[in-house]
Write a protein that holds these residues in place. Structure first.
Motif, PDB file in Angstrom:
ATOM      1  N   HIS A 402      37.212  26.649  69.319  1.00  0.00           N
ATOM      2  CA  HIS A 402      38.172  26.854  70.410  1.00  0.00           C
ATOM      3  C   HIS A 402      37.549  26.516  71.761  1.00  0.00           C
ATOM      4  N   ALA A 403      36.624  25.565  71.780  1.00  0.00           N
ATOM      5  CA  ALA A 403      35.906  25.223  73.008  1.00  0.00           C
ATOM      6  C   ALA A 403      36.835  24.711  74.101  1.00  0.00           C
ATOM      7  N   VAL A 404      37.756  23.822  73.766  1.00  0.00           N
ATOM      8  CA  VAL A 404      38.642  23.257  74.787  1.00  0.00           C
ATOM      9  C   VAL A 404      39.481  24.363  75.418  1.00  0.00           C
ATOM     10  N   ALA A 405      40.024  25.239  74.593  1.00  0.00           N
ATOM     11  CA  ALA A 405      40.826  26.350  75.114  1.00  0.00           C
ATOM     12  C   ALA A 405      39.979  27.278  75.977  1.00  0.00           C
ATOM     13  N   THR A 406      38.715  27.487  75.601  1.00  0.00           N
ATOM     14  CA  THR A 406      37.824  28.335  76.395  1.00  0.00           C
ATOM     15  C   THR A 406      37.592  27.745  77.779  1.00  0.00           C
ATOM     16  N   ILE A 407      37.315  26.457  77.840  1.00  0.00           N
ATOM     17  CA  ILE A 407      37.058  25.811  79.134  1.00  0.00           C
ATOM     18  C   ILE A 407      38.332  25.783  79.968  1.00  0.00           C
ATOM     19  N   GLU A 408      39.457  25.604  79.328  1.00  0.00           N
ATOM     20  CA  GLU A 408      40.723  25.685  80.062  1.00  0.00           C
ATOM     21  C   GLU A 408      40.925  27.078  80.644  1.00  0.00           C
ATOM     22  N   GLU A 409      40.512  28.102  79.915  1.00  0.00           N
ATOM     23  CA  GLU A 409      40.641  29.475  80.420  1.00  0.00           C
ATOM     24  C   GLU A 409      39.730  29.682  81.632  1.00  0.00           C
ATOM     25  N   VAL A 410      38.512  29.151  81.564  1.00  0.00           N
ATOM     26  CA  VAL A 410      37.598  29.225  82.709  1.00  0.00           C
ATOM     27  C   VAL A 410      38.232  28.562  83.929  1.00  0.00           C
ATOM     28  N   THR A 411      38.764  27.364  83.725  1.00  0.00           N
ATOM     29  CA  THR A 411      39.359  26.619  84.843  1.00  0.00           C
ATOM     30  C   THR A 411      40.587  27.340  85.386  1.00  0.00           C
ATOM     31  N   ASN A 412      41.369  27.966  84.514  1.00  0.00           N
ATOM     32  CA  ASN A 412      42.533  28.738  84.975  1.00  0.00           C
ATOM     33  C   ASN A 412      42.122  29.803  86.001  1.00  0.00           C
ATOM     34  N   THR A 413      41.048  30.542  85.691  1.00  0.00           N
ATOM     35  CA  THR A 413      40.646  31.626  86.589  1.00  0.00           C
ATOM     36  C   THR A 413      40.176  31.092  87.941  1.00  0.00           C
ATOM     37  N   LEU A 414      39.597  29.895  87.937  1.00  0.00           N
ATOM     38  CA  LEU A 414      39.226  29.275  89.208  1.00  0.00           C
ATOM     39  C   LEU A 414      40.451  28.796  89.973  1.00  0.00           C
ATOM     40  N   LEU A 415      41.399  28.203  89.270  1.00  0.00           N
ATOM     41  CA  LEU A 415      42.606  27.697  89.930  1.00  0.00           C
ATOM     42  C   LEU A 415      43.413  28.832  90.558  1.00  0.00           C
ATOM     43  N   LEU A 416      43.460  29.987  89.921  1.00  0.00           N
ATOM     44  CA  LEU A 416      44.214  31.108  90.481  1.00  0.00           C
ATOM     45  C   LEU A 416      43.733  31.468  91.885  1.00  0.00           C
ATOM     46  N   ARG A 417      42.460  31.238  92.136  1.00  0.00           N
ATOM     47  CA  ARG A 417      41.902  31.577  93.443  1.00  0.00           C
ATOM     48  C   ARG A 417      41.666  30.330  94.308  1.00  0.00           C
ATOM     49  N   GLY A 418      42.180  29.175  93.863  1.00  0.00           N
ATOM     50  CA  GLY A 418      42.067  27.966  94.670  1.00  0.00           C
ATOM     51  C   GLY A 418      40.650  27.452  94.782  1.00  0.00           C
ATOM     52  N   MET A 419      39.868  27.597  93.707  1.00  0.00           N
ATOM     53  CA  MET A 419      38.445  27.265  93.758  1.00  0.00           C
ATOM     54  C   MET A 419      38.133  25.857  93.264  1.00  0.00           C
ATOM     55  N   ILE A 420      39.051  24.949  93.469  1.00  0.00           N
ATOM     56  CA  ILE A 420      38.806  23.528  93.208  1.00  0.00           C
ATOM     57  C   ILE A 420      39.119  22.769  94.485  1.00  0.00           C
ATOM     58  N   GLY A 421      38.190  21.891  94.911  1.00  0.00           N
ATOM     59  CA  GLY A 421      38.459  21.082  96.091  1.00  0.00           C
ATOM     60  C   GLY A 421      38.147  21.786  97.389  1.00  0.00           C
ATOM     61  N   LYS A 422      37.193  22.725  97.369  1.00  0.00           N
ATOM     62  CA  LYS A 422      36.725  23.359  98.598  1.00  0.00           C
ATOM     63  C   LYS A 422      35.215  23.480  98.525  1.00  0.00           C
ATOM     64  N   PRO A 423      34.505  23.425  99.650  1.00  0.00           N
ATOM     65  CA  PRO A 423      33.042  23.503  99.618  1.00  0.00           C
ATOM     66  C   PRO A 423      32.559  24.796  98.957  1.00  0.00           C
ATOM     67  N   GLY A 424      31.503  24.650  98.172  1.00  0.00           N
ATOM     68  CA  GLY A 424      30.899  25.823  97.545  1.00  0.00           C
ATOM     69  C   GLY A 424      31.650  26.369  96.359  1.00  0.00           C
ATOM     70  N   ALA A 425      32.606  25.624  95.838  1.00  0.00           N
ATOM     71  CA  ALA A 425      33.433  26.134  94.735  1.00  0.00           C
ATOM     72  C   ALA A 425      33.756  25.007  93.770  1.00  0.00           C
ATOM     73  N   GLY A 426      33.998  25.374  92.493  1.00  0.00           N
ATOM     74  CA  GLY A 426      34.454  24.382  91.534  1.00  0.00           C
ATOM     75  C   GLY A 426      33.895  24.575  90.142  1.00  0.00           C
ATOM     76  N   VAL A 427      34.099  23.560  89.315  1.00  0.00           N
ATOM     77  CA  VAL A 427      33.653  23.563  87.922  1.00  0.00           C
ATOM     78  C   VAL A 427      32.365  22.768  87.813  1.00  0.00           C
ATOM     79  N   CYS A 428      31.442  23.255  86.981  1.00  0.00           N
ATOM     80  CA  CYS A 428      30.133  22.608  86.872  1.00  0.00           C
ATOM     81  C   CYS A 428      29.671  22.576  85.416  1.00  0.00           C
TER      82      CYS A 428
END
Length: 788
Positions: A402-428
């Protein structure tokens, strides 16, 4: 020393070299003590890392060569580390810009030891099969093209032109180009990767499996679906600027040690670090930077502010629970948790995902993760109070069903707080092998989009097939089933990197021809097709001269920065050829002088290749000029740069998936395969795992002491590991490895750990991640059987 009959099937990866010195030009290697000492370290690096680096360098290269190579390693005018893909910090660099494992990787490649035709004359293939991967690697650099013909017991020298003609005859004799498979290892440069995929597609196939299929394919699939690009969105400077860094399923102290100095800098500027991992790894606990006074004389710096010891496969449940707590906090204080402007303007799938959080059962979350409610609450509090959040991850997340679903869940929690496309934040997603990301950018993928094919066709006047090719797992299946008859590998050690070792060996053995382009001897040379070729190539440390001109290659690091790499050492033999030269010369032999691609021009001058790349691949315009800047250049990343998302809807997508985790069957354990500190991927540097306190033996299984007692075992006991897998047709399949030693270790109850490639035979070929087809090496159900 010959193996006993019961050990024979696994001797080649046992980590136990022969007592006897090797005949002829072979190098004798030290017999391990077989002692096991379990005193895990509480810190990473420090003075021991420096001492080990120097000792390995002096042993393999001598003092002068060691100084020359290490001072050039990762420097602007030097060469890129052949180990991991961690980037350098922009701007000035340290005089010593390398880590312990980078120094080991360089020592292995720049060794003075050589494997000559006399070596192969003195050693049959059968005799070499009984040696360990460590022993094989310690013999040194390959010096001449070699061939093993049907019925032969020993490899024989072959001239380059004859080798090219042999390959050309086999390829041109296939019923279909899709009967050929072209594998790539991450170490390959951008230039070599580009001409390699161009060669395969000129032949007429997209069968381009690569090592990404076995590591971050799940990351690429999830991120492409959610943000429109399968790469991480942060830079080194973002990590330093972050105020919360979450490291999940990653062991930077061993796998990406230079990352620790950046994390230390982030800590000193106020960042908090939360480590999520089944094992308490030293690099996640404390770091002693050997280039700082307090790293030499003091205690260094504490890395993780919180360590969440999660059960294997429980990460999706943790992030699902985290998202549910974020929703609860948002409802309690509307507008204070979610970034509503970002969600409304840039995201879709929000309502469906939020609705799914209403059904979260925290009792299930706690069971799946093995964590306490207080630990999850504390993580949620940090998530809510932080303004810049980065999540880093590696194989601990990507190698599950379930790796793809896990990474999607990680990204969901970042998106809820707008943590993509701003300095000091994002997926790595932290990539492993140097330039593994660059190879994919260059087109080494079995599913490249139409835009890439159209650009290739226009640039070179050819017509490439659009039919998707085989990835790693499907390539093994195709060879097994007789659908693929020629296998070529550009670097790597395919036999030892892939799952289901016996199935992989048999699949390769059924090919008419296998071709390995390699720097050093490894197990893949010993399990070839009916005819097997070894083509020796230059390494990163070697000078590459074409037509009297010293050539440069380029690589892309884990964060999308592209820079030059220049070797400076004389090659181990005048018979070595560059990867670019091998591919272009082979292509000229296969296609002839009338082919529309000018292979000879590209072989003669790598700037010509880069000019082609500039016109084919987005982001590489003016490639030759930009890459000559001191730190190269950063590739565009629309979500990071402009909050533009190349998804089907043009927005970032929150994905809703059924919650999946790993219940432990009765009287069984869930096994993860992992590296020791003394290896890099399939290259074994030694028999010890210093950070985990295990010495003299790689054939160990780390088990929680309470599980050892519950199973009626004892520490130091010799056991067999038997994996169990329910096949698609309902059959229960079993696979077995023998002669393992039980080690008590602080793993979660129900979980175990052991090193690969020794445990790769336990991973079923068909046990793969949904959507990405990545082998599931972090969740193998096993039982432990005492040996009589």
């Amino acid at each position: 020393m010959a193996s006993t009959e019961s050990d024979r099937g696994n001797a080649e990866s046992s980590g136990r070299p022969s007592h006897e010195p090797h005949p002829a030009t072979g190098t004798a290697v030290e017999e391990p003590t077989r002692n096991v000492v379990t005193h895990p370290k509480s810190y990473a690096a420090g003075v021991p890392a420096v001492l080990v680096s120097m000792q390995r360098g002096f042993t393999q290269m001598g003092p002068m060569r060691t100084a020359k190579t290490l001072l050039a390693l990762n420097q602007r005018d030097g060469f890129d580390c052949p180990g991991c893909a961690w980037p350098e910090k922009p701007g000035g660099r340290k005089h010593a810009e390398f880590c312990e494992n980078g120094a080991k990787a360089v020592a292995e490649e720049a060794t003075k030891r050589t494997v000559t035709p006399e070596f192969f004359a003195a050693n049959s293939v059968e005799s070499l099969r009984h040696q360990s991967e460590y022993w094989l690697s310690q013999q040194g650099r390959l010096t001449h093209p070699m061939v093993l013909r049907p019925g032969d017991t020993h490899y024989q020298p072959i001239e380059w032109d004859a080798a090219y003609r042999l390959i050309a005859d086999e390829l041109n004799g296939l019923d279909s180009p899709d009967e050929a498979v072209f594998y790539t290892s991450g170490r390959t440069s951008n230039e070599a990767a580009f001409v390699y995929q161009l060669f395969a597609r000129s032949l007429g196939t997209n069968n381009l499996p690569d090592c990404s299929n076995m590591c971050h394919e799940s990351s690429g699939h999830a991120l492409s679906t959610q943000i429109g690009i399968g790469k991480g969105s942060v830079s080194v400077l973002d990590i330093i600027d972050s105020d919360l860094i979450v490291i999940a399923g990653q062991n930077p102290g061993t796998n990406h040690p230079r990352m620790l100095s950046i994390l230390e800098e982030a800590k000193r500027t106020g960042a908090a670090i939360v480590a999520i991992n089944p094992l308490p790894e030293a690099g996640l606990l404390r770091f002693k930077d050997p280039q700082r006074v307090n790293g030499v004389l003091g205690k260094g710096i504490t890395m993780a502010d919180e360590f969440l010891q999660i059960r294997l496969g429980g990460d999706m449940a943790l992030f699902r629970g985290l998202a549910a707590l974020l929703l609860r906090a948002e409802k309690a204080a509307p507008g204070t948790v979610f970034d509503h402007e970002f969600l409304e303007r840039h995201c879709d799938g929000v309502d469906e995902y939020l609705a799914s959080l209403a059904d979260v059962d925290f009792e299930e979350i706690l069971t799946a993760t093995g964590l306490s409610m207080q630990q999850i609450d504390d993580l949620a509090d940090r998530w809510i109070s932080s303004q810049r959040i980065i999540v880093c991850w590696a194989m601990g997340l990507t190698q599950h069903a379930h790796a793809v679903a896990t990474i999607e869940e990680v990204t969901n929690t970042l998106l809820l707080r707008g943590m993509i496309g701003k300095p000091g934040a994002g997926v790595c997603p932290v990539r492993g092998h140097s330039n593994v990301q660059g190879d994919r950018t260059m087109g080494v993928w079995e599913q490249m989009p139409e835009s890439f094919h159209s650009a290739i066709d226009s640039e070179f006047g050819i017509t490439t097939t659009r039919t998707h090719g085989f990835d790693v797992v499907d390539s093994i299946r195709a060879m097994r089933d007789g659908k693929a008859k020629v296998f070529m590998a550009m670097g790597g050690n395919f036999v030892s990197a892939t799952p289901d070792t016996e199935a992989t060996r048999a699949a390769l053995g059924g090919c008419r021809l296998t071709v390995q382009v390699s720097t050093k001897l490894n197990a893949s040379h010993l399990y070839g097709g009916r005819t097997a070729l070894i083509l020796p190539t230059l390494g990163r440390t070697d000078t590459d001269v074409r037509g009297g001109v010293k050539q440069k290659v380029t690589v892309e690091d884990s964060m999308g920065a592209v820079h030059l790499s220049r070797g400076s050492l004389p090659p181990a033999s005048d018979q070595l050829r560059s990867e670019v030269g091998i591919v272009c010369e082979l292509a000229a032999t296969v296609f002839g002088a009338e082919h529309p691609v000018d292979w000879s021009a590209m072989a003669a001058d790598y700037d010509t290749i880069r000019d082609h790349i500039a016109r084919v691949i987005p982001g590489f315009a003016d490639f030759n000029t930009k890459v000559r800047a001191p730190d190269g250049f950063l590739l565009p990343h629309p979500p990071r740069d402009r909050r533009e998302f190349g998804t089907t809807t043009g927005k970032a997508r929150l994905r809703t998936n059924p919650l999946t985790w790993l219940p432990v069957p009765s009287d069984r354990l869930i096994l993860q395969t992992l590296r020791s500190h003394d290896q890099y991927n399939t290259t074994i540097y030694g028999h010890d795992d210093r950070y985990r306190g295990i010495t003299g033996n790689r054939r160990v299984v780390m088990v929680n002491p309470d599980d050892i007692t519950a199973f009626g075992l004892h520490e130091g006991q010799s056991v067999s590991l038997v994996s169990e897998f329910r096949a698609a047709d309902g059959r229960m399949e079993e696979r077995r490895v023998d002669d393992f030693t039980v080690v008590g270790y602080p793993t979660p109850r129900g979980n175990a750990a052991a090193y690969y490639p020794e445990t790769n035979p336990l991973v079923p070929l068909d046990h793969v991640a949904a959507k990405s087809n990545t082998p599931v090496s972090k969740a193998v159900t096993i039982r432990i059987e005492p040996r009589s």
